[in-house]
Design a protein around this motif. Structure first.
Motif, PDB file in Angstrom:
ATOM      1  N   UNK A  48       0.782  -1.176  -0.023  1.00  0.00           N
ATOM      2  CA  UNK A  48      -0.007  -0.037   0.072  1.00  0.00           C
ATOM      3  C   UNK A  48       1.034   1.248  -0.028  1.00  0.00           C
ATOM      4  N   UNK A  49       0.291   2.300   0.245  1.00  0.00           N
ATOM      5  CA  UNK A  49       1.059   3.565   0.253  1.00  0.00           C
ATOM      6  C   UNK A  49       1.908   3.750   1.270  1.00  0.00           C
ATOM      7  N   UNK A  50       2.002   3.240   2.542  1.00  0.00           N
ATOM      8  CA  UNK A  50       2.972   3.099   3.620  1.00  0.00           C
ATOM      9  C   UNK A  50       3.326   1.875   4.240  1.00  0.00           C
ATOM     10  N   UNK A  51       2.754   0.845   3.872  1.00  0.00           N
ATOM     11  CA  UNK A  51       2.908  -0.548   4.444  1.00  0.00           C
ATOM     12  C   UNK A  51       2.977  -1.565   3.431  1.00  0.00           C
ATOM     13  N   UNK A  52       3.578  -2.594   3.747  1.00  0.00           N
ATOM     14  CA  UNK A  52       3.641  -3.852   2.800  1.00  0.00           C
ATOM     15  C   UNK A  52       3.006  -4.960   3.775  1.00  0.00           C
ATOM     16  N   UNK A  53       2.028  -5.666   3.291  1.00  0.00           N
ATOM     17  CA  UNK A  53       1.166  -6.807   4.159  1.00  0.00           C
ATOM     18  C   UNK A  53       1.494  -8.101   3.463  1.00  0.00           C
ATOM     19  N   UNK A  54       1.781  -8.978   4.266  1.00  0.00           N
ATOM     20  CA  UNK A  54       1.926 -10.203   3.792  1.00  0.00           C
ATOM     21  C   UNK A  54       0.919 -11.222   4.128  1.00  0.00           C
ATOM     22  N   UNK A  55       0.181 -11.790   3.146  1.00  0.00           N
ATOM     23  CA  UNK A  55      -0.949 -12.649   3.368  1.00  0.00           C
ATOM     24  C   UNK A  55      -0.564 -14.279   3.210  1.00  0.00           C
ATOM     25  N   UNK A  56      -1.248 -14.847   3.827  1.00  0.00           N
ATOM     26  CA  UNK A  56      -0.995 -16.561   3.352  1.00  0.00           C
ATOM     27  C   UNK A  56      -2.617 -16.908   2.913  1.00  0.00           C
ATOM     28  N   UNK A  57      -2.234 -17.287   1.588  1.00  0.00           N
ATOM     29  CA  UNK A  57      -3.488 -17.500   0.796  1.00  0.00           C
ATOM     30  C   UNK A  57      -4.138 -18.846   1.022  1.00  0.00           C
ATOM     31  N   UNK A  58      -3.437 -19.863   1.818  1.00  0.00           N
ATOM     32  CA  UNK A  58      -4.309 -20.957   2.314  1.00  0.00           C
ATOM     33  C   UNK A  58      -4.946 -20.608   3.358  1.00  0.00           C
ATOM     34  N   UNK A  59      -4.450 -20.067   4.304  1.00  0.00           N
ATOM     35  CA  UNK A  59      -5.165 -19.715   5.672  1.00  0.00           C
ATOM     36  C   UNK A  59      -5.968 -18.529   5.557  1.00  0.00           C
ATOM     37  N   UNK A  60      -5.873 -17.524   4.403  1.00  0.00           N
ATOM     38  CA  UNK A  60      -6.483 -16.377   4.373  1.00  0.00           C
ATOM     39  C   UNK A  60      -6.505 -15.444   5.569  1.00  0.00           C
ATOM     40  N   UNK A  61      -5.447 -15.408   6.060  1.00  0.00           N
ATOM     41  CA  UNK A  61      -5.153 -14.335   7.000  1.00  0.00           C
ATOM     42  C   UNK A  61      -3.809 -13.409   6.926  1.00  0.00           C
ATOM     43  N   UNK A  62      -3.596 -12.496   7.660  1.00  0.00           N
ATOM     44  CA  UNK A  62      -2.501 -11.379   7.486  1.00  0.00           C
ATOM     45  C   UNK A  62      -1.579 -12.586   8.463  1.00  0.00           C
ATOM     46  N   UNK A  63      -0.108 -12.441   7.878  1.00  0.00           N
ATOM     47  CA  UNK A  63       0.877 -13.069   8.403  1.00  0.00           C
ATOM     48  C   UNK A  63       1.889 -11.836   8.885  1.00  0.00           C
TER      49      UNK A  63
END
Length: 758
Positions: free
Chosen positions: A610-625
């Motif tokens: 995004x504009x200020x942060x980088x988010x890492x998502x687990x596609x299998x668990x569908x959650x923010x890592x």
């Protein structure tokens, strides 16, 4: 002993022959001669220890030949017995001398035996040979190098030279060592010239000496300590008389004193001593050194510096100073004038002269000066303080030199010209043979890397924001983001079988019998088939979005790809599946203004910047890592290391952030080498290289080594700053890309050119 026994045997044999009396006289004469021979044999045997084994053998042969002339075959057997007895008694040839005894001889014609006159017995205590160093050495304790040039080795008691034993040549010595099993413990004695065989005790002693141990193996250095004297004080009476009876009877005077004390305690006049509180443990042991667990009561000041000693008195302080130290009237006036600034005076006092030391009065300011000095020492003590002297050079990390980190691109080798507008994006095929670029002139061009020739040009109606070649080598497909559409194009270069297979897969849409497209997806995206003209031009699938698409990224397997619409709010990110022609919206809430997305190269993770942060998502668990905090105002691009554990983030505020996902969510390193905002970042797939492109018309190539050891941090070294693009409308380098196999770098700029650095 062997010679004496032999002569006795000869005499017995003669007597057994039963000769006449004349024969007996002959026997007696033979006995006298034998005794003389025995004496000479004993003298010669004193130096027999110097002879070698070979000389012993030769001596034995001569003795045997001499006896053969005088005796029969039985005497030869006696010689062999003599040799055995001589070998057994070779070590103690001087001590083990046995005096011959009188042998009875029977006379012919008479029954009474005739005794032979015996030799005088030597006194074995006449001398003591226990202190001699070596009984085999008959020469004495002399330097043997005196006789190096002579055939003999000293003289005997009669003054005759003692010949050296024959040593033989090296071949004989080698053969003798091979045949002798005791050769490993045989040593040569230069004092006697003999080969001495060491006993087991000698070998053990030598081993102990060489091993720095006690030579005597039976000695125990750790014997238990025996107290020969007691350490207890014994009470012994001064005299031996018994004690008096009054010692056992209580004293009457003491009884009266004790009674008075008891009465005083009862009346309260006397208070007994308070009993000691045994519950409180007192210090029994005191720390000599500081302990790690608790600190001892230390002084008020640690590491104090002793106070400087006062200056020693000089001639001016004397009770009878020399005339030159006495003040004149002018000096006294000046001394009084400096009363407000006494530190400027030459002396803190006026030198005076007295007739004697007894006439010197007490110093009127002594108590005040002592008090001021003690106050200074107490209030302003001096202590040692560790002062850090850090040089600016010490703060710079010791990095390896760039020439040790080759290969990396340094020279511009080729310029691809053909676009008429800004070249915003570039991408290469999996083999690195071809390159595709998108520009603001509404065209896509396919280039050959080796020659720089433009193979094809695709006309699109809009500005090309992003282009990405499918990483699957089994499919020849390129995804291009143009305004609101994402075009899947067959570039028509490379293997023709792969091109035909790609057209065959994408020619017919799969049946959507049991799948119902969700309303949220249907309102955002539609999958469209191209018309005949577009199919002939190379367009295979068209995805129409409801907002402008800025970024497209493929999964490493080539079946999934994502598209980003920054203005789409909670529907700004879409994930598409090519084989089933399906799309999905992974997020239901808006996470901010999404700039770009990337798939993890090894794991089912999705990076959303995004504009200020980088988010890492687990596609299998569908959650923010994880959520990476960059601290930047505007993120422009991201790149993931081929290992997947490090992320590179480029920002518009001139910062390049390196994140170690195993270490922290904050940047491991932040680089500020660019003068303006960073547009693109990229990792190399094989070499430890990464690059960044900026609006200052430069691309910086850096070394980024990632280690498998988790305890070792990545090594980041800037290598080269590449310049070549021209500035256009305050824009410089738009995109950077590494070759998949070679250490080459592609850059696209606002001047409409693509440059290859090798």
């Amino acid at each position: 002993m062997a010679t004496a026994s032999k002569s006795a045997k000869r005499r017995y044999e003669i007597v057994e022959n039963k000769g006449n009396s004349e024969d007996v006289d002959d026997i007696i004469e033979a006995q006298v001669s034998d005794n003389a021979d025995d004496s000479t044999d004993e003298e010669s045997s004193e130096y027999s220890g110097l002879e070698d084994d070979e000389e012993d053998d030769s001596g034995d042969e001569e003795d045997e030949s001499a006896w053969e002339e005088e005796s029969d075959e039985d005497e030869e057997d006696d010689d062999q017995e003599q040799d055995m007895s001589t070998n057994e008694d070779s070590e103690d040839d001087s001590e083990d001398k046995v005096a011959p005894t009188a042998i009875p001889i029977e006379q012919v014609g008479s029954s009474a035996p005739v005794e032979e006159p015996a030799r005088p017995v030597e006194d074995e205590y006449a001398y003591d040979s226990s202190d001699e160093e070596d009984l085999r050495n008959t020469v004495g304790n002399i330097p043997m190098n005196w006789y190096n040039e002579y055939p003999h080795i000293g003289y005997d008691l009669e003054g005759k030279p003692i010949l050296k034993p024959k040593r033989g040549d090296e071949i004989d010595n080698f053969l003798r060592k091979m045949e002798n099993p005791e050769s490993w413990r045989t040593v040569y004695d230069p004092q006697t010239g003999q080969d001495v065989i060491l006993s087991n005790e000698d070998v053990e002693l030598i081993k102990n000496v060489m091993g720095s141990r006690i030579p005597d193996g039976s000695y125990n250095p750790y014997e238990p300590w025996v107290d020969w004297f007691t350490n207890e004080v014994m009470e012994t009476p001064v005299t031996g008389r018994p004690e008096h009876k009054r010692s056992f009877i209580p004293s009457r005077v003491e009884a009266i004193k004790v009674g008075r004390m008891v009465h005083a305690i009862k009346m309260g006049w006397m208070k007994p001593r308070e009993a000691k509180d045994t519950s409180v443990e007192r210090h029994k042991y005191y720390l000599m050194w500081n302990a790690d667990d608790k600190s001892e009561d230390v002084r008020r000041i640690e590491n104090p510096i002793p106070a400087p000693k006062p200056r020693l008195p000089g001639h001016a302080e004397s009770y009878n100073p020399p005339p030159e130290y006495a003040f004149s009237e002018r000096e006294i006036t000046q001394w009084n004038r400096l009363s407000e600034t006494p530190y400027q005076r030459k002396f803190p006092f006026v030198p005076k002269r007295f007739s004697s030391l007894r006439a010197v009065p007490a110093y009127d300011r002594f108590a005040r000066e002592r008090f001021v000095r003690c106050l200074d020492l107490y209030l302003c003590p001096r202590a040692k303080k560790m002062r850090l002297t850090i040089q600016p050079e010490d703060l710079v990390p010791q990095l390896p030199k760039p020439r040790d980190l080759q290969p990396f691109p340094t020279v511009c080798s080729m310029i691809f010209k053909g676009h008429k507008g800004l070249v915003r994006t570039i991408s290469h095929d999996p083999s690195g043979q071809f390159l595709i670029s998108g520009s603001d002139d509404q065209t896509l061009k396919v280039w050959e890397v080796a020659t720089g020739r433009c193979f094809k040009t695709f006309e699109v109606k809009g500005t090309v924001r992003c282009v990405s070649w499918c990483p699957n080598s089994a499919i020849a497909l390129v995804a291009a983001a143009v305004d609101n559409n994402v075009y899947l194009i067959n570039p028509g270069v490379g293997d023709r079988l792969v091109q035909a297979k790609t057209d065959e897969i994408l020619k017919e849409m799969p049946a959507q019998t049991d799948y119902l497209i969700p309303q949220r997806v249907r309102a955002v995206l539609t999958w469209n088939e191209p018309d005949k003209e577009q199919w002939a031009s190379g367009f295979r699938v068209i995805l129409t979005h409801f907002k402008a698409v800025k970024h497209v990224a493929w999964h490493s397997k080539g079946d999934y790809f994502s598209s980003v619409m920054p203005e789409g709010d909670n529907r700004s990110v879409l994930i598409h599946q090519l084989s089933r022609r399906r799309s999905q919206l992974p997020f239901s809430k808006s996470k901010g203004l999404v700039q770009c997305t990337l798939f993890h190269p090894l794991r089912p993770y999705l990076f959303v910047a995004t504009q200020r942060h980088v988010r890492v998502y687990n596609l299998l668990k569908q959650e923010l890592t994880k959520k990476l905090i960059t601290g930047a105002k505007w993120i422009s691009s991201i790149a993931v290391h081929p290992g997947g554990d490090n992320v590179l983030v480029g920002t518009h505020d001139r910062r390049l952030c390196w994140f170690d996902l195993d270490l922290s969510t904050k940047p491991y390193q932040a680089l500020r080498h660019h003068g303006q905002g960073i547009r693109a970042v990229a990792f190399h797939k094989r070499y430890p290289l990464f690059a960044s492109g900026s609006d200052d018309c430069s691309a910086i190539v850096s070394h980024g080594m990632v280690y498998n050891d988790l305890l070792k941090n990545p090594t980041i070294v800037p290598l080269k700053k590449l310049r070549g693009h021209d500035k256009f409308d305050d824009f410089g380098v738009f995109d950077v890309l590494f070759h998949p196999t070679q250490p080459w770098l592609f850059t696209s700029g606002a001047d409409g050119t693509i440059r290859l650095y090798t």
